[in-house]
Write an enzyme that holds these catalytic residues in place. Sequence first.
Site, PDB file in Angstrom:
ATOM      1  CG  ASN A  84      18.782  46.552   6.217  1.00 11.74           C
ATOM      2  OD1 ASN A  84      19.185  45.654   6.950  1.00 11.74           O
ATOM      3  ND2 ASN A  84      19.565  47.181   5.341  1.00 11.74           N
ATOM      4  CG  HIS A 114      -0.459  55.892  24.791  1.00 11.83           C
ATOM      5  ND1 HIS A 114      -1.109  54.744  25.187  1.00 11.83           N
ATOM      6  CD2 HIS A 114       0.741  55.502  24.295  1.00 11.83           C
ATOM      7  CE1 HIS A 114      -0.334  53.704  24.952  1.00 11.83           C
ATOM      8  NE2 HIS A 114       0.793  54.128  24.405  1.00 11.83           N
ATOM      9  CB  ALA A 141      19.056  54.000   8.186  1.00  9.26           C
ATOM     10  CB  ALA A 159      19.009  58.369   7.271  1.00 15.70           C
ATOM     11  CB  THR A 164       4.903  64.703  12.786  1.00 10.49           C
ATOM     12  OG1 THR A 164       5.281  65.900  12.079  1.00 10.49           O
ATOM     13  CG2 THR A 164       6.045  64.272  13.696  1.00 10.49           C
ATOM     14  CE  LYS A 165       2.125  69.414  10.918  1.00 10.28           C
ATOM     15  NZ  LYS A 165       2.181  70.878  10.711  1.00 10.28           N
ATOM     16  NE  ARG A 182      17.049  67.110  -4.423  1.00  7.30           N
ATOM     17  CZ  ARG A 182      16.987  66.114  -5.315  1.00  7.30           C
ATOM     18  NH1 ARG A 182      16.050  66.114  -6.249  1.00  7.30           N
ATOM     19  NH2 ARG A 182      17.852  65.119  -5.267  1.00  7.30           N
TER      20      ARG A 182
END
Length: 204
Positions: A84, A114, A141, A159, A164-165, A182
């Site tokens: 999208n 960085h 989204a 959404a 991060t993992k 779940r």
Amino acid sequence: MTNYERMEKGLIYDPADEEIMDEQVPWQEKLWAFNQLKPSEYDKKQQYMREVFAECGENCYIELPFRANWGGRHLHFGSGIYANSNLTLVDDGHIYVGDKVMFGPNVTIATANHPIDPELRSRGLQYNKDVYIGENAWIGAGAVIVPGVHIGKNTVIGAGSIVTKDIPDHVIAVGNPCRVMREVSDRDKEFFYKNERIDWDNIG
């Protein structure tokens, strides 16, 4: 070792290096032209993806605008992918997307990062870590996927999640930071929204 070679190896490098910029800017120019296409210019969209992306399978579609540091040059698309509008890729590193993945609007995938060290960061240095998204995943989204993350096949990222993992196969994961809520289960074959049943007999 040149900065370009360091970039390809995932080491700390200078992204403003002249050799890098000489290659990157033409791809950005192509992306600018791509974003001017009309919705009806479907064939030109397909041509762009086949010519610019590192790989692109069949029946892929991107709603414009599309943002990418390298124009998608380091993007590896499988087949049947739908993205999208406002898909944003920091594609200094490589992004691998399996077949039938769906992206909601305003998804960001970053491969560039960085250094934490302030001296290195003040010099504008960065490094890249590739991102992998398994087949038939759905990225909701506004989700953000950070460098180096692997997302499993058939997985749903809710959404607004900040991934991060690594996230495994066949799960629903949400939140900031994104966590597994779940597993995808047999109940999902019966209900599509809360307690509304899927009318399998009427689905073509």
